[in-house]
Enzyme design. Structure first.
Site, short mmCIF file in Angstrom:
data_model
loop_
_atom_site.label_atom_id
_atom_site.label_comp_id
_atom_site.label_asym_id
_atom_site.label_seq_id
_atom_site.Cartn_x
_atom_site.Cartn_y
_atom_site.Cartn_z
N ARG A 98 69.61 0.68 37.42
CA ARG A 98 69.97 -0.53 36.65
C ARG A 98 70.66 -1.61 37.49
NH1 ARG A 98 72.77 -1.01 32.78
NH2 ARG A 98 71.32 -2.27 31.58
N CYS B 226 67.21 3.53 51.85
CA CYS B 226 66.95 2.61 52.95
C CYS B 226 66.46 1.25 52.42
CB CYS B 226 65.92 3.23 53.88
SG CYS B 226 65.62 2.25 55.33
N TYR C 86 68.41 -4.87 37.42
CA TYR C 86 68.80 -5.93 36.48
C TYR C 86 70.14 -6.58 36.87
CZ TYR C 86 65.94 -2.70 33.71
OH TYR C 86 64.98 -1.83 33.27
N GLU D 266 65.52 1.70 15.82
CA GLU D 266 65.19 2.55 16.97
C GLU D 266 66.24 2.43 18.07
OE1 GLU D 266 61.44 0.92 18.17
OE2 GLU D 266 60.35 1.80 16.51
N GLY E 270 68.53 3.24 21.17
CA GLY E 270 68.50 4.13 22.34
C GLY E 270 69.82 4.04 23.08
#
Ligand code: LLP
Length: 419
Positions: free
Chosen positions: A312, A343, A316, A274, A276
């Site tokens: 992202r 902000c 992370y 799978e 991505g």
């Protein structure tokens, strides 16, 4: 593919200048040839396996159509993703409905669509069985097994730690297959796991597959005939120029384990994967215009895209390469921190990057934004989502219109007494 011509970044044969003049900024731009290169790399590496694209990474319909036309199935994680995958013509026999918290409505929708399920809990198993009986159908299922493997990636995207919310602990899984085997309406025929994302070491995948085969052998003894063993997605990409394994390298290690495992089984399951991120990640660049350059504690470059469009880095601490798209032939001169318009102090797209002298009006390109970029966007701070464009050679096509202010309020209702 991306290149530099006369100081400008090009996506295939189209200059960023032309794209920005045509569509404005911020703007997500995808290169079709890069997408097709990634698809081919997987198809060449995994000839006999079935590839299910993880729709969560990027659900732009034009991108999905290209992927489905290449014979992929789809991993979907919600009713919404199922809806989109069906629209994009993924074949229902190769759509796997994943998810650790499916609502009764989503389960009904999946059953009616005739897709396979990856079941994440006993509660889901019983609901699925009852729903299938009511709908007079039989649902093909796998269980999402938690094989307890540390995929050595960011903790927020490691999905098979003992502490993870996903899947069913592997120790008890055979009993659950037994229960399912005896339940009406469901037909256990697969085993599924997913150990994490942005994984750049192949050994955890091998470990996971070996564990899947240990389970497969026991599950077969119950009488289950296995149609597929799904090892999930997760192959990382090279965000930082430090290298990342290719699908071919993954196949080189996984396929012998798969062949060996098959030789010990009675049934003849397919290998499912799978992917991505490794399909769409490096196909896309996010273009954003410089609104202001400011010298304070640091040299800040304030651009018109923030974590509303690319979450992202904030979520992370992820690294994305950044360049000045209209000054590609100039050397780095100064160190800048590129920040968005949101902000929040955490709205930083890139920290301490050496770039050519940046000025108001310059176009900043943020690379490798095709996976979990637009897909994780929001309207926070009253920011509309931007447009998406697909480039094919010297042609470019708008594949998603930019939102308008009206889109910020389109679903809001004001009770009469507040009017
Ligand atoms: N299959 C399942 C069941 C998944 O949960 C995922 C991703 C995939 C496949 C695809 O994994 P990939 O090949 O893309 O690594 N938003 C995060 C990534 C979250 C991944 C969640 N699951 C990020 O931006 O890094």
């Amino acid at each position: 593919m991306f290149s530099v011509r006369n100081g400008w970044l090009f996506v295939e044969d189209v200059s960023i200048k032309e794209l920005v003049e045509s569509y404005g900024t911020p703007l997500y731009v995808t290169s079709r040839s890069t997408l097709e290169r990634n698809i081919k790399a997987y198809k060449d590496a995994f000839k006999d396996a079935k590839l299910l694209y993880a729709v969560k990474a990027n659900n732009n319909l034009s991108i999905l159509r290209i992927i489905s036309a290449n014979g992929f199935g789809a991993d979907v994680f919600s009713g919404g993703e199922l809806y989109i995958a069906l629209l994009a013509d993924f074949p229902k026999e190769y759509i796997l409905f994943n998810g650790n918290s499916k609502s009764d409505e989503e389960i009904r929708m999946g059953v009616r669509s005739g897709v396979a399920f990856s079941v994440d809990s006993i509660d889901e198993l019983y609901t699925l069985s009852e729903t299938a009986i009511l709908e007079d159908s039989e649902v093909r299922i796998a269980f999402r097994v938690n094989p307890e493997i540390d995929a050595k990636t960011h903790p927020k995207i490691a999905t098979a730690l003992r502490t993870s919310k996903f899947g069913i602990p592997w120790e008890g899984i055979v009993d659950i297959y037994r229960t399912a085997y005896e339940l009406p309406g469901v037909e256990p025929c697969g085993i599924h796991c997913h150990i994490g994302s942005q994984i750049t070491d192949i050994s955890p995948f091998v470990e996971a597959l070996e564990k899947m085969f240990q389970i497969a052998k026991q599950v077969e003894e119950i009488g289950v005939e296995l149609e597929f063993i799904d090892i999930g997605g997760g192959l990382g990409i090279d965000y930082e120029g430090k290298g990342a394994p290719t699908p071919a390298q993954l196949a080189e290690k996984l396929l012998p384990v798969f062949e060996n495992g098959l030789s010990e089984l009675k049934s003849d399951p397919e290998l499912w994967l799978e992917p991505g991120r490794s399909i769409v990640g490096d196909t896309t660049v996010l273009l954003t215009k410089v609104n202001a350059v400011k010298k304070s504690y640091k040299n800040f470059v304030a651009v018109d895209a923030g974590f509303n469009l690319l979450l992202r880095p904030a979520m992370y601490n992820a690294y994305h390469r950044i360049a000045v798209a209209n000054k590609m032939d100039r050397e780095g001169e100064e160190v800048y921190t590129i920040v968005g318009p949101i902000c929040e102090s955490g709205d930083i797209l890139g920290e301490d990057r050496k770039l050519p002298k940046v000025e108001k009006g310059d176009i900043i390109a943020i690379f490798d934004a095709g996976a979990y970029g637009f897909a994780m966007s929001s309207q926070y701070n009253g920011r509309t989502r931007c447009a998406e464009v697909l480039v094919e050679g010297s042609h470019h096509y708008l594949t998603r219109e930019a939102e308008s202010y009206g889109d910020l309020i389109v679903k809001q209702r004001i009770p009469e007494h507040l009017l």
